[in-house]
Write a protein that holds these residues in place. Sequence first.
Motif, PDB file in Angstrom:
ATOM      1  N   ARG A  42     106.912  75.764  -5.010  1.00  0.00           N
ATOM      2  CA  ARG A  42     107.497  76.199  -3.742  1.00  0.00           C
ATOM      3  C   ARG A  42     108.945  75.732  -3.619  1.00  0.00           C
ATOM      4  O   ARG A  42     109.794  76.432  -3.051  1.00  0.00           O
ATOM      5  N   LEU A  43     109.233  74.553  -4.162  1.00  0.00           N
ATOM      6  CA  LEU A  43     110.593  74.022  -4.115  1.00  0.00           C
ATOM      7  C   LEU A  43     111.557  74.908  -4.901  1.00  0.00           C
ATOM      8  O   LEU A  43     112.640  75.254  -4.418  1.00  0.00           O
ATOM      9  N   THR A  44     111.172  75.273  -6.128  1.00  0.00           N
ATOM     10  CA  THR A  44     112.051  76.122  -6.933  1.00  0.00           C
ATOM     11  C   THR A  44     112.245  77.486  -6.279  1.00  0.00           C
ATOM     12  O   THR A  44     113.293  78.120  -6.448  1.00  0.00           O
ATOM     13  N   GLY A  45     111.267  77.938  -5.512  1.00  0.00           N
ATOM     14  CA  GLY A  45     111.399  79.202  -4.812  1.00  0.00           C
ATOM     15  C   GLY A  45     112.418  79.163  -3.691  1.00  0.00           C
ATOM     16  O   GLY A  45     112.838  80.217  -3.196  1.00  0.00           O
ATOM     17  N   CYS A  46     112.807  77.957  -3.260  1.00  0.00           N
ATOM     18  CA  CYS A  46     113.803  77.815  -2.192  1.00  0.00           C
ATOM     19  C   CYS A  46     115.229  77.804  -2.743  1.00  0.00           C
ATOM     20  O   CYS A  46     116.195  77.824  -1.961  1.00  0.00           O
ATOM     21  N   LEU A  47     115.386  77.736  -4.063  1.00  0.00           N
ATOM     22  CA  LEU A  47     116.703  77.512  -4.666  1.00  0.00           C
ATOM     23  C   LEU A  47     117.271  78.779  -5.279  1.00  0.00           C
ATOM     24  O   LEU A  47     116.553  79.753  -5.536  1.00  0.00           O
ATOM     25  N   ARG A  48     118.562  78.744  -5.555  1.00  0.00           N
ATOM     26  CA  ARG A  48     119.237  79.840  -6.244  1.00  0.00           C
ATOM     27  C   ARG A  48     119.195  79.580  -7.752  1.00  0.00           C
ATOM     28  O   ARG A  48     118.864  78.475  -8.201  1.00  0.00           O
ATOM     29  N   GLY A  49     119.589  80.590  -8.502  1.00  0.00           N
ATOM     30  CA  GLY A  49     119.535  80.459  -9.952  1.00  0.00           C
ATOM     31  C   GLY A  49     120.414  79.359 -10.501  1.00  0.00           C
ATOM     32  O   GLY A  49     120.102  78.737 -11.525  1.00  0.00           O
ATOM     33  N   ILE A  86     114.110  74.205   2.809  1.00  0.00           N
ATOM     34  CA  ILE A  86     113.045  73.489   2.099  1.00  0.00           C
ATOM     35  C   ILE A  86     112.008  72.960   3.095  1.00  0.00           C
ATOM     36  O   ILE A  86     110.794  73.079   2.885  1.00  0.00           O
ATOM     37  N   LEU A  87     112.468  72.381   4.197  1.00  0.00           N
ATOM     38  CA  LEU A  87     111.543  71.851   5.204  1.00  0.00           C
ATOM     39  C   LEU A  87     110.632  72.948   5.747  1.00  0.00           C
ATOM     40  O   LEU A  87     109.419  72.740   5.911  1.00  0.00           O
ATOM     41  N   GLU A  88     111.208  74.104   6.023  1.00  0.00           N
ATOM     42  CA  GLU A  88     110.414  75.202   6.573  1.00  0.00           C
ATOM     43  C   GLU A  88     109.408  75.721   5.549  1.00  0.00           C
ATOM     44  O   GLU A  88     108.265  76.066   5.896  1.00  0.00           O
ATOM     45  N   ALA A  89     109.818  75.764   4.282  1.00  0.00           N
ATOM     46  CA  ALA A  89     108.899  76.239   3.240  1.00  0.00           C
ATOM     47  C   ALA A  89     107.728  75.281   3.062  1.00  0.00           C
ATOM     48  O   ALA A  89     106.582  75.703   2.869  1.00  0.00           O
ATOM     49  N   MET A  90     107.993  73.982   3.150  1.00  0.00           N
ATOM     50  CA  MET A  90     106.943  72.983   2.931  1.00  0.00           C
ATOM     51  C   MET A  90     106.055  72.792   4.150  1.00  0.00           C
ATOM     52  O   MET A  90     105.005  72.161   4.061  1.00  0.00           O
ATOM     53  N   ALA A  91     106.481  73.338   5.297  1.00  0.00           N
ATOM     54  CA  ALA A  91     105.679  73.173   6.521  1.00  0.00           C
ATOM     55  C   ALA A  91     104.406  73.997   6.478  1.00  0.00           C
ATOM     56  O   ALA A  91     103.451  73.691   7.198  1.00  0.00           O
ATOM     57  N   ARG A  92     104.366  75.031   5.640  1.00  0.00           N
ATOM     58  CA  ARG A  92     103.148  75.838   5.507  1.00  0.00           C
ATOM     59  C   ARG A  92     102.109  75.040   4.725  1.00  0.00           C
ATOM     60  O   ARG A  92     102.433  74.376   3.738  1.00  0.00           O
ATOM     61  N   PRO A  93     100.847  75.078   5.133  1.00  0.00           N
ATOM     62  CA  PRO A  93      99.818  74.282   4.445  1.00  0.00           C
ATOM     63  C   PRO A  93      99.658  74.671   2.978  1.00  0.00           C
ATOM     64  O   PRO A  93      99.844  75.834   2.600  1.00  0.00           O
ATOM     65  N   PHE A  94      99.341  73.697   2.158  1.00  0.00           N
ATOM     66  CA  PHE A  94      98.956  73.904   0.761  1.00  0.00           C
ATOM     67  C   PHE A  94      97.431  73.907   0.694  1.00  0.00           C
ATOM     68  O   PHE A  94      96.772  73.175   1.443  1.00  0.00           O
ATOM     69  N   THR A  95      96.877  74.689  -0.214  1.00  0.00           N
ATOM     70  CA  THR A  95      95.433  74.678  -0.429  1.00  0.00           C
ATOM     71  C   THR A  95      95.141  73.880  -1.690  1.00  0.00           C
ATOM     72  O   THR A  95      95.515  74.268  -2.801  1.00  0.00           O
ATOM     73  N   VAL A  96      94.488  72.726  -1.501  1.00  0.00           N
ATOM     74  CA  VAL A  96      94.232  71.789  -2.594  1.00  0.00           C
ATOM     75  C   VAL A  96      92.741  71.494  -2.640  1.00  0.00           C
ATOM     76  O   VAL A  96      92.173  71.031  -1.652  1.00  0.00           O
ATOM     77  N   SER A  97      92.101  71.807  -3.747  1.00  0.00           N
ATOM     78  CA  SER A  97      90.655  71.589  -3.898  1.00  0.00           C
ATOM     79  C   SER A  97      89.870  72.218  -2.753  1.00  0.00           C
ATOM     80  O   SER A  97      88.919  71.626  -2.224  1.00  0.00           O
TER      81      SER A  97
END
Length: 421
Positions: A28-35, A67-78
């Motif tokens: 998700r972090l790399t998806g927030c960045l430019r090339g 980045i903060l907004e992208a990480m605010a969405r829940p992750f599905t883990v196990s």
Amino acid sequence: LDIDDFKSVNDTLGHAAGDQLLVQFAERLTGCLRGEDTAARLGGDEFAVCIEVAASQPEGAASAQRILEAMARPFTVSGTDVTAHVSIGITIAGDSTKGSIELMHEADLALYAAKNAGKGSFHFYEDGLHHAVLARLERRGDLEEAIRDDQLLVHYQPIVNLENATMVGVEALVRWDHPTLGLLPPSEFTPVAEDSGLIVPLGRWVLDRACSDLSRWQRRGNATGARPFYLSVNVSARQLQSPDFMSDVADTLRRHDVDPRWLTFEISETLLVQDSADVLSRLRAVHDIGIAIAVNDFGTGYSSLSQLHNYPIQALKIDRSLVTGIHGSDLLGDQVTVIRVIIAIANTLGLTLVAEGIEEDSERRQLRALGCTYGQGFHLGRPVTAESMDELIDQATDRPGGDRRTALSTAAAPPSHRPSA
């Protein structure tokens, strides 16, 4: 960048789940960045991002906010939804001749400041941060000394019946009698305790002192005929996950000869969102020895009905943010609507309700009209020393021929462990 409270994911869901979270976080972090930007994992749950075409604070702030907004969405883990907030420290090289090591050090100090500000945020490096970090480290050393040298105090805030103002319980609240700074509230040192792991010995100390006082009050009540009341103690996630937690609790109860049926542990609502088998097992063990469990700061948007139903919970404490400013003319307002929902949930599940932070009589009247029976706050009683509690106990005498049990302590205890009259 650092994932806030990553250790709790490992502790509650296991290290395999923690690894899954790190992989998803990186994606998700790399998806927030430019090339042209660069992302790297430095180790553990710590990452770094180099944004090469950003020469001002507004540009850096915009990147951090994305980045903060992208990480605010829940992750599905196990199979479990996990919210992994992130703290970000930023430094700008600009035209300076600073080397990479110095820039990383500045960003690290800014990250430390972001975490101190409440996590889930970003902070820019500024002159003086180094001294602030050193001061925080010094505070940690002082806190270790305070726990060891008995510089801490426990104050007690009454929990009362909103109808007749009868005290039915007290909440134990820790204070630090600092040798140079005076009496410090928990907000001044519990974040340091949480981050450093000192919250475990701190919590152990508070429980021991509170149980010692409760034992003394119960003996005093037996002698004077005072109405009995329950004791509520806050328990952090780290305490609950400590391997020695249950043995520490058992030793404390035995040492002070305290009946666990008059004890309540308050846990954070965020603990329930983890939906962890380990947390559930530990809470059931607490319940099985007769200690009631209450969820504090309830209504902040974390728990679901299914989670409440699955856990051995006896009480909900309505968050003060929902109580502040509530009044009789606001019968259709958002605050009242949320409180009505919480009351309906509590009634459906057979849970006791306590409203926190009542500071006006209008708030007390409105909550009572809505169906909330118990509350605490400055309007009902400020936190007082153990010695001052003696006077309150003397005022809480039994009615002639009345039942020595209080409504809340009876309702909050498991049905098979209710105190006898």
